[in-house]
Design a protein around this motif. Structure first.
Motif, PDB file in Angstrom:
ATOM      1  N   THR A 102       1.552 -15.945  -8.332  1.00 45.00           N
ATOM      2  CA  THR A 102       0.314 -15.177  -8.528  1.00 45.00           C
ATOM      3  C   THR A 102      -0.744 -15.572  -7.505  1.00 45.00           C
ATOM      4  OG1 THR A 102       0.797 -15.546 -10.832  1.00 45.00           O
ATOM      5  CG2 THR A 102      -1.236 -14.395 -10.370  1.00 45.00           C
ATOM      6  N   VAL A 103      -0.796 -16.869  -7.223  1.00 42.70           N
ATOM      7  CA  VAL A 103      -1.847 -17.366  -6.340  1.00 42.70           C
ATOM      8  C   VAL A 103      -1.753 -16.732  -4.940  1.00 42.70           C
ATOM      9  CG1 VAL A 103      -0.589 -19.476  -5.657  1.00 42.70           C
ATOM     10  CG2 VAL A 103      -3.097 -19.451  -5.677  1.00 42.70           C
ATOM     11  N   GLN A 104      -0.508 -16.459  -4.494  1.00 42.90           N
ATOM     12  CA  GLN A 104      -0.350 -15.819  -3.175  1.00 42.90           C
ATOM     13  C   GLN A 104      -0.962 -14.423  -3.198  1.00 42.90           C
ATOM     14  OE1 GLN A 104       3.995 -16.184  -3.300  1.00 42.90           O
ATOM     15  NE2 GLN A 104       3.869 -17.180  -1.294  1.00 42.90           N
ATOM     16  N   TYR A 105      -0.718 -13.742  -4.308  1.00 40.63           N
ATOM     17  CA  TYR A 105      -1.263 -12.385  -4.415  1.00 40.63           C
ATOM     18  C   TYR A 105      -2.787 -12.417  -4.481  1.00 40.63           C
ATOM     19  CZ  TYR A 105      -2.070  -7.605  -5.987  1.00 40.63           C
ATOM     20  OH  TYR A 105      -2.522  -6.316  -6.088  1.00 40.63           O
ATOM     21  N   LEU A 106      -3.316 -13.402  -5.168  1.00 36.44           N
ATOM     22  CA  LEU A 106      -4.780 -13.499  -5.271  1.00 36.44           C
ATOM     23  C   LEU A 106      -5.410 -13.753  -3.905  1.00 36.44           C
ATOM     24  CD1 LEU A 106      -4.857 -15.452  -8.607  1.00 36.44           C
ATOM     25  CD2 LEU A 106      -5.771 -13.171  -8.223  1.00 36.44           C
ATOM     26  N   ASP A 107      -4.748 -14.597  -3.098  1.00 33.31           N
ATOM     27  CA  ASP A 107      -5.251 -14.840  -1.737  1.00 33.31           C
ATOM     28  C   ASP A 107      -5.218 -13.540  -0.932  1.00 33.31           C
ATOM     29  OD1 ASP A 107      -5.731 -17.423  -2.229  1.00 33.31           O
ATOM     30  OD2 ASP A 107      -3.877 -18.205  -1.323  1.00 33.31           O
ATOM     31  N   TYR A 108      -4.121 -12.812  -1.100  1.00 34.26           N
ATOM     32  CA  TYR A 108      -3.959 -11.550  -0.381  1.00 34.26           C
ATOM     33  C   TYR A 108      -5.072 -10.566  -0.776  1.00 34.26           C
ATOM     34  CZ  TYR A 108      -1.569  -7.332   1.320  1.00 34.26           C
ATOM     35  OH  TYR A 108      -1.249  -6.171   1.972  1.00 34.26           O
ATOM     36  N   LEU A 109      -5.351 -10.528  -2.072  1.00 29.17           N
ATOM     37  CA  LEU A 109      -6.423  -9.644  -2.560  1.00 29.17           C
ATOM     38  C   LEU A 109      -7.761  -9.972  -1.903  1.00 29.17           C
ATOM     39  CD1 LEU A 109      -5.920  -9.265  -6.420  1.00 29.17           C
ATOM     40  CD2 LEU A 109      -6.282  -7.409  -4.813  1.00 29.17           C
ATOM     41  N   LYS A 110      -7.986 -11.286  -1.702  1.00 30.89           N
ATOM     42  CA  LYS A 110      -9.265 -11.704  -1.093  1.00 30.89           C
ATOM     43  C   LYS A 110      -9.346 -11.260   0.365  1.00 30.89           C
ATOM     44  CE  LYS A 110      -9.840 -15.635  -4.063  1.00 30.89           C
ATOM     45  NZ  LYS A 110      -9.258 -16.965  -4.195  1.00 30.89           N
ATOM     46  N   SER A 111      -8.172 -11.297   1.057  1.00 29.17           N
ATOM     47  CA  SER A 111      -8.207 -11.012   2.490  1.00 29.17           C
ATOM     48  C   SER A 111      -8.010  -9.526   2.806  1.00 29.17           C
ATOM     49  CB  SER A 111      -7.139 -11.836   3.212  1.00 29.17           C
ATOM     50  OG  SER A 111      -5.872 -11.445   2.716  1.00 29.17           O
ATOM     51  N   GLU A 112      -7.540  -8.746   1.862  1.00 31.28           N
ATOM     52  CA  GLU A 112      -7.242  -7.331   2.096  1.00 31.28           C
ATOM     53  C   GLU A 112      -8.034  -6.447   1.132  1.00 31.28           C
ATOM     54  OE1 GLU A 112      -5.228  -5.311   3.971  1.00 31.28           O
ATOM     55  OE2 GLU A 112      -4.724  -7.011   5.235  1.00 31.28           O
ATOM     56  N   PRO A 113      -9.259  -6.092   1.502  1.00 31.28           N
ATOM     57  CA  PRO A 113     -10.079  -5.312   0.559  1.00 31.28           C
ATOM     58  C   PRO A 113      -9.386  -4.031   0.082  1.00 31.28           C
ATOM     59  CG  PRO A 113     -11.259  -5.751   2.623  1.00 31.28           C
ATOM     60  CD  PRO A 113      -9.889  -6.303   2.793  1.00 31.28           C
ATOM     61  N   ASN A 114      -8.546  -3.443   0.942  1.00 32.37           N
ATOM     62  CA  ASN A 114      -7.854  -2.208   0.578  1.00 32.37           C
ATOM     63  C   ASN A 114      -6.880  -2.385  -0.580  1.00 32.37           C
ATOM     64  OD1 ASN A 114      -7.969   0.415   1.165  1.00 32.37           O
ATOM     65  ND2 ASN A 114      -6.241   0.406   2.606  1.00 32.37           N
ATOM     66  N   GLU A 115      -6.463  -3.667  -0.755  1.00 32.37           N
ATOM     67  CA  GLU A 115      -5.502  -3.935  -1.822  1.00 32.37           C
ATOM     68  C   GLU A 115      -6.111  -3.695  -3.205  1.00 32.37           C
ATOM     69  OE1 GLU A 115      -2.379  -4.194  -1.859  1.00 32.37           O
ATOM     70  OE2 GLU A 115      -2.042  -4.905  -3.890  1.00 32.37           O
ATOM     71  N   TRP A 116      -7.415  -3.905  -3.335  1.00 30.97           N
ATOM     72  CA  TRP A 116      -8.072  -3.640  -4.631  1.00 30.97           C
ATOM     73  C   TRP A 116      -7.886  -2.183  -5.016  1.00 30.97           C
ATOM     74  CZ3 TRP A 116      -9.194  -6.719  -8.309  1.00 30.97           C
ATOM     75  CH2 TRP A 116      -9.548  -8.037  -8.044  1.00 30.97           C
ATOM     76  N   LYS A 117      -8.065  -1.319  -4.018  1.00 34.57           N
ATOM     77  CA  LYS A 117      -7.942   0.119  -4.263  1.00 34.57           C
ATOM     78  C   LYS A 117      -6.510   0.439  -4.710  1.00 34.57           C
ATOM     79  CE  LYS A 117      -7.958   4.262  -1.745  1.00 34.57           C
ATOM     80  NZ  LYS A 117      -6.720   4.416  -2.363  1.00 34.57           N
ATOM     81  N   LYS A 118      -5.543  -0.198  -3.991  1.00 30.87           N
ATOM     82  CA  LYS A 118      -4.142   0.062  -4.324  1.00 30.87           C
ATOM     83  C   LYS A 118      -3.828  -0.418  -5.743  1.00 30.87           C
ATOM     84  CE  LYS A 118      -2.137   0.309   0.211  1.00 30.87           C
ATOM     85  NZ  LYS A 118      -1.931  -0.587   1.314  1.00 30.87           N
ATOM     86  N   LEU A 119      -4.388  -1.580  -6.068  1.00 33.52           N
ATOM     87  CA  LEU A 119      -4.114  -2.141  -7.396  1.00 33.52           C
ATOM     88  C   LEU A 119      -4.693  -1.237  -8.489  1.00 33.52           C
ATOM     89  CD1 LEU A 119      -2.967  -4.524  -9.020  1.00 33.52           C
ATOM     90  CD2 LEU A 119      -5.186  -5.641  -8.816  1.00 33.52           C
ATOM     91  N   ILE A 120      -5.889  -0.736  -8.232  1.00 29.96           N
ATOM     92  CA  ILE A 120      -6.524   0.138  -9.238  1.00 29.96           C
ATOM     93  C   ILE A 120      -5.743   1.456  -9.373  1.00 29.96           C
ATOM     94  CG2 ILE A 120      -8.616   1.507  -9.676  1.00 29.96           C
ATOM     95  CD1 ILE A 120     -10.054  -1.144  -8.627  1.00 29.96           C
ATOM     96  N   ASP A 121      -5.281   1.994  -8.239  1.00 26.82           N
ATOM     97  CA  ASP A 121      -4.435   3.205  -8.290  1.00 26.82           C
ATOM     98  C   ASP A 121      -3.233   2.955  -9.198  1.00 26.82           C
ATOM     99  OD1 ASP A 121      -6.081   4.442  -6.506  1.00 26.82           O
ATOM    100  OD2 ASP A 121      -4.583   4.729  -4.941  1.00 26.82           O
TER     101      ASP A 121
END
Ligand SMILES: C[S@@+](CC[C@H](N)C(=O)[O-])C[C@H]1O[C@@H](n2cnc3c(N)ncnc32)[C@H](O)[C@@H]1O
Length: 275
Positions: free
Chosen positions: A43-62
């Motif tokens: 999970t921690v890797q994904y959380l780091d990725y979320l911090k560095s890739e703002p677009n990922e928030w949008k993808k996650l919400i989709d």
């Protein structure tokens, strides 16, 4: 685990996702699948990725939002809309010498809901030979689904409730799917709009709101009660006096608004806003 909790808290605080026990398991499954698909195993890797890739928030919400819909979903509601609500709205517009009709489909998914309304209005306007400007604003938070809505191509299972006369009049078969005709497509304007946006009362595309009919079906149930309250306040403000609100089968007008609406039919969730 602490990090994971932070992610869930963040989604709850910023997006109002309802992590009550009945929803938690499915949301967690979707989050886990997303980070596994990206090749992360912690999970921690994904959380780091979320911090560095703002677009990922949008993808996650989709990914976390549910887009299930179909034409004339809940046939009874659409029957009442066709036979009572829309004729009433049109006749009061006529009486008041108004020449336009304004509708908002909030959380429109792939366009099935606003297009269903457009088909019904088109029938009525033709039958009554009315000269009316029809504005149907359809909004959603998911850009991918909005693009699909604009394309308006549908698989047969989304058209199960479409009457044969509508299928032949308004759709063209293209191999394994049906394309909606442009006469109906042109009645609907799609735009990206987050119903939780605190800076606006209505979708900017509609300029001033003032809707005669608002549909907000099967979206509110996914939000925590505090967000539901915010959404309802916004919907209430956006509807004209004597306008109508349509909710999903599992949704109803909250107690503090009960005196402001009258239910149009006991079997479906259509409410008239009192003057
Ligand atoms: C289950 S679908 C309902 C579609 C349609 N109203 C119906 O009843 O068939 C819920 C829709 O609400 C949208 N949605 C979720 N959160 C939203 C938000 N904050 N703002 C706008 N739309 C949102 C989702 O993207 C999804 O398309």
């Amino acid at each position: 685990m602490e990090e994971y909790k932070k992610l869930l808290d963040h989604l709850h605080k910023t997006r109002g996702f309802d992590f009550s026990p009945s929803r938690f398991a499915s949301l967690k499954r979707k989050i886990n699948k997303r980070f596994a698909d990206l090749g992360f195993y912690q999970t921690v890797q994904y959380l780091d990725y979320l911090k560095s890739e703002p677009n990922e928030w949008k993808k996650l919400i989709d990914l976390l939002t549910v887009h299930t819909s179909s034409f004339f979903r809940n046939a009874l509601t659409f029957e009442v809309l066709a036979k009572r609500t829309l004729p009433q709205i049109l006749s009061s517009q006529k009486k008041e010498k108004k020449t336009s009709l304004r509708i908002w489909s909030a959380g429109c998914a792939g366009g099935e809901e606003p297009y269903s309304v457009a088909i019904l209005i088109n029938d009525l306007v033709k039958k009554e030979k009315l000269n009316m400007d029809i504005h149907i604003f359809a909004t959603d938070i998911n850009t991918t689904i909005l693009e699909k809505a604009e394309q308006a191509g549908y698989a047969p299972d989304q058209l199960g409730n479409v009457k044969l006369k509508h299928l032949t009049a308004y759709f063209t078969r293209k191999s394994d799917h049906f394309l909606l005709n442009s006469s109906i497509k042109e009645m609907v304007t799609f735009s990206l709009y987050d119903i939780l946006d605190a800076t606006t009362y209505v979708p900017p595309e509609s300029v001033f709101g003032g809707f005669d009919l608002v549909l907000c079906r099967n979206m509110m149930i996914y939000f925590s009660p505090d967000r539901q309250k915010k959404i309802f306040d916004k919907l209430y403000r956006s509807i004209n006096s004597n306008g109508y609100l349509v909710l999903g089968e599992a949704e109803s007008v909250p107690a503090r608004y009960k005196d402001c609406f009258s239910r149009q039919d006991n079997d479906c969730h259509i409410y008239g806003k009192k003057a």
